[in-house]
Scaffold this motif. Structure first.
Motif, PDB file in Angstrom:
ATOM      1  N   GLY A  56     -13.500   7.393 -14.629  1.00 61.66           N
ATOM      2  CA  GLY A  56     -12.958   7.312 -15.990  1.00 61.66           C
ATOM      3  C   GLY A  56     -12.439   8.543 -16.241  1.00 61.66           C
ATOM      4  N   GLN A  57     -12.482   9.580 -15.949  1.00 65.65           N
ATOM      5  CA  GLN A  57     -11.079  10.800 -16.031  1.00 65.65           C
ATOM      6  C   GLN A  57     -10.043  10.300 -16.114  1.00 65.65           C
ATOM      7  N   LEU A  58      -9.942   9.863 -14.737  1.00 65.39           N
ATOM      8  CA  LEU A  58      -8.286   9.382 -14.617  1.00 65.39           C
ATOM      9  C   LEU A  58      -7.947   8.382 -15.464  1.00 65.39           C
ATOM     10  N   PHE A  59      -8.690   7.962 -15.821  1.00 61.14           N
ATOM     11  CA  PHE A  59      -8.469   6.304 -16.514  1.00 61.14           C
ATOM     12  C   PHE A  59      -8.088   6.842 -17.872  1.00 61.14           C
ATOM     13  N   ASP A  60      -8.634   8.150 -18.709  1.00 60.48           N
ATOM     14  CA  ASP A  60      -8.199   8.646 -19.644  1.00 60.48           C
ATOM     15  C   ASP A  60      -6.714   9.468 -19.487  1.00 60.48           C
ATOM     16  N   VAL A  61      -6.234   9.882 -17.995  1.00 60.47           N
ATOM     17  CA  VAL A  61      -5.814  10.805 -18.266  1.00 60.47           C
ATOM     18  C   VAL A  61      -3.893   9.899 -17.829  1.00 60.47           C
ATOM     19  N   PHE A  62      -4.393   8.670 -17.251  1.00 59.22           N
ATOM     20  CA  PHE A  62      -2.797   7.733 -16.762  1.00 59.22           C
ATOM     21  C   PHE A  62      -2.835   7.169 -18.229  1.00 59.22           C
ATOM     22  N   ARG A  63      -4.685   6.817 -19.492  1.00 56.37           N
ATOM     23  CA  ARG A  63      -3.810   6.456 -20.912  1.00 56.37           C
ATOM     24  C   ARG A  63      -3.021   7.512 -21.426  1.00 56.37           C
ATOM     25  N   GLN A  64      -3.619   8.455 -21.365  1.00 53.99           N
ATOM     26  CA  GLN A  64      -2.690   9.161 -22.440  1.00 53.99           C
ATOM     27  C   GLN A  64      -1.219   9.292 -21.673  1.00 53.99           C
ATOM     28  N   PRO A  80      -0.148  21.082  -6.727  1.00 52.79           N
ATOM     29  CA  PRO A  80      -2.026  21.676  -6.180  1.00 52.79           C
ATOM     30  C   PRO A  80      -2.700  20.995  -7.752  1.00 52.79           C
ATOM     31  N   ALA A  81      -2.408  20.700  -8.712  1.00 56.67           N
ATOM     32  CA  ALA A  81      -2.875  19.575  -9.366  1.00 56.67           C
ATOM     33  C   ALA A  81      -3.758  18.073  -9.284  1.00 56.67           C
ATOM     34  N   GLU A  82      -2.727  17.677  -8.780  1.00 57.85           N
ATOM     35  CA  GLU A  82      -2.904  16.504  -8.468  1.00 57.85           C
ATOM     36  C   GLU A  82      -3.702  16.510  -7.168  1.00 57.85           C
ATOM     37  N   LEU A  83      -3.496  16.823  -6.026  1.00 57.48           N
ATOM     38  CA  LEU A  83      -4.251  16.819  -4.707  1.00 57.48           C
ATOM     39  C   LEU A  83      -6.110  17.837  -5.477  1.00 57.48           C
ATOM     40  N   SER A  84      -5.734  18.792  -6.721  1.00 58.26           N
ATOM     41  CA  SER A  84      -6.848  18.735  -7.200  1.00 58.26           C
ATOM     42  C   SER A  84      -7.818  17.669  -7.000  1.00 58.26           C
ATOM     43  N   TRP A  85      -7.596  16.389  -8.146  1.00 61.74           N
ATOM     44  CA  TRP A  85      -8.113  15.331  -9.080  1.00 61.74           C
ATOM     45  C   TRP A  85      -9.110  14.384  -7.185  1.00 61.74           C
ATOM     46  N   LEU A  86      -7.304  14.477  -6.263  1.00 58.52           N
ATOM     47  CA  LEU A  86      -8.224  13.515  -4.937  1.00 58.52           C
ATOM     48  C   LEU A  86      -8.980  14.638  -4.433  1.00 58.52           C
ATOM     49  N   GLU A  87      -9.202  15.709  -4.385  1.00 58.65           N
ATOM     50  CA  GLU A  87     -10.265  16.631  -3.605  1.00 58.65           C
ATOM     51  C   GLU A  87     -11.649  16.352  -3.909  1.00 58.65           C
ATOM     52  N   ARG A  88     -12.153  16.569  -5.859  1.00 55.44           N
ATOM     53  CA  ARG A  88     -12.759  15.772  -6.184  1.00 55.44           C
ATOM     54  C   ARG A  88     -13.311  14.620  -6.155  1.00 55.44           C
ATOM     55  N   ALA A  89     -12.803  13.306  -5.527  1.00 54.12           N
ATOM     56  CA  ALA A  89     -13.245  12.166  -5.263  1.00 54.12           C
ATOM     57  C   ALA A  89     -13.111  12.299  -3.273  1.00 54.12           C
ATOM     58  N   VAL A  90     -12.850  12.875  -2.993  1.00 54.92           N
ATOM     59  CA  VAL A  90     -12.892  12.870  -1.755  1.00 54.92           C
ATOM     60  C   VAL A  90     -14.309  13.652  -1.892  1.00 54.92           C
ATOM     61  N   VAL A 111      -8.898   4.835  -7.117  1.00 52.08           N
ATOM     62  CA  VAL A 111      -7.432   4.322  -7.417  1.00 52.08           C
ATOM     63  C   VAL A 111      -6.449   3.135  -7.785  1.00 52.08           C
ATOM     64  N   GLY A 112      -6.525   2.104  -7.485  1.00 49.17           N
ATOM     65  CA  GLY A 112      -6.157   1.424  -7.354  1.00 49.17           C
ATOM     66  C   GLY A 112      -6.493   0.611  -8.241  1.00 49.17           C
ATOM     67  N   HIS A 113      -7.859   0.761  -8.254  1.00 43.24           N
ATOM     68  CA  HIS A 113      -8.439  -0.434  -9.589  1.00 43.24           C
ATOM     69  C   HIS A 113      -8.405   0.542 -10.646  1.00 43.24           C
ATOM     70  N   VAL A 114      -8.247   2.104 -10.866  1.00 44.77           N
ATOM     71  CA  VAL A 114      -8.003   2.972 -12.240  1.00 44.77           C
ATOM     72  C   VAL A 114      -6.400   2.304 -12.833  1.00 44.77           C
ATOM     73  N   ARG A 115      -5.721   1.996 -11.936  1.00 46.48           N
ATOM     74  CA  ARG A 115      -4.194   2.443 -11.836  1.00 46.48           C
ATOM     75  C   ARG A 115      -3.866   0.704 -12.842  1.00 46.48           C
ATOM     76  N   GLY A 116      -4.898  -0.227 -12.282  1.00 45.18           N
ATOM     77  CA  GLY A 116      -4.556  -2.213 -12.528  1.00 45.18           C
ATOM     78  C   GLY A 116      -5.928  -1.870 -13.764  1.00 45.18           C
ATOM     79  N   ILE A 117      -6.218  -1.409 -13.950  1.00 43.99           N
ATOM     80  CA  ILE A 117      -6.738  -1.864 -15.191  1.00 43.99           C
ATOM     81  C   ILE A 117      -5.761  -0.989 -16.338  1.00 43.99           C
ATOM     82  N   THR A 118      -5.856   0.296 -16.261  1.00 47.97           N
ATOM     83  CA  THR A 118      -4.630   0.685 -16.812  1.00 47.97           C
ATOM     84  C   THR A 118      -3.412   0.045 -17.546  1.00 47.97           C
TER      85      THR A 118
END
Length: 189
Positions: A56-64, A80-90, A111-118
């Motif tokens: 949900g947070q990633l979806f919001d970032v891509f919408r913004q 490092p910022a982008e990697l922190s998102w991946l770190e959190r999911a893993v 990520v693929g689902h978030v991207r597709g819907i966005t």
């Protein structure tokens, strides 16, 4: 690079003092736009709730920042910022019995689902509802040719009964998480 340099009021060559090329510039732009994953003070819920929140947070970032959809495709420089998102999911999948590769694949799938819907939301505009718009576009076709496509006609009729409510985000997210739950359950046994 030329356009960015012009907007900054410097020459293109002056810009190269700060970044070696376009890939690095785009990586810096992505870093600034998405920022690091918000700090998690206390892990709440299990892996499923954590991944729901993350998606949900990633979806919001891509919408913004819809331009980031194009800037974050394929092998590229990541900061490092982008990697922190991946770190959190893993890390949400720690202790589930999934291998490191499977946890990475799970993050990529989400990520693929978030991207597709966005991307669908971006294509339909700020007030757009992709399912309602698809129903409207296909409505006339189904009236004229529905007998040739009975399964599609039945599906569109059912979707119309939900008043065109866009369910793709939640439906897809829950099916991905259901699939991960089934895999995790098999590993735990």
């Amino acid at each position: 690079m030329h356009r960015v340099a012009a907007q900054l009021g410097v020459t293109k060559m002056a810009l190269y003092r700060y970044v070696p090329g376009k890939a690095e510039l785009v990586a810096l732009m992505v870093e600034a736009a998405i920022g690091p994953y918000p700090p998690v003070k206390v892990r709440h819920g299990g892996w499923r709730e954590q991944l729901e929140e993350w998606a949900g947070q990633l979806f919001d970032v891509f919408r913004q920042h819809p331009w980031a959809l194009d800037a974050t495709v394929g092998p590229r420089i990541m900061g490092p910022a982008e990697l922190s998102w991946l770190e959190r999911a893993v890390s949400a999948l720690d202790g589930t019995g999934l291998s490191g590769a499977e946890r990475m694949d799970a993050a990529a799938l989400l990520v693929g689902h978030v991207r597709g819907i966005t991307q669908q939301a971006r294509a339909t505009g700020p007030a757009g509802n992709p399912e309602a718009q698809l129903g409207a576009l296909l409505g006339n076709l189904m009236q004229a040719h529905g007998e040739r496509f009975p399964a599609l006609t039945a599906a569109l009729t059912s979707a119309a009964q939900s008043h065109g409510q866009d369910q793709a985000w939640e439906f897809g997210l829950q099916r991905i998480l259901d699939g991960l739950a089934a895999l995790i359950d098999r590993r735990v046994r």
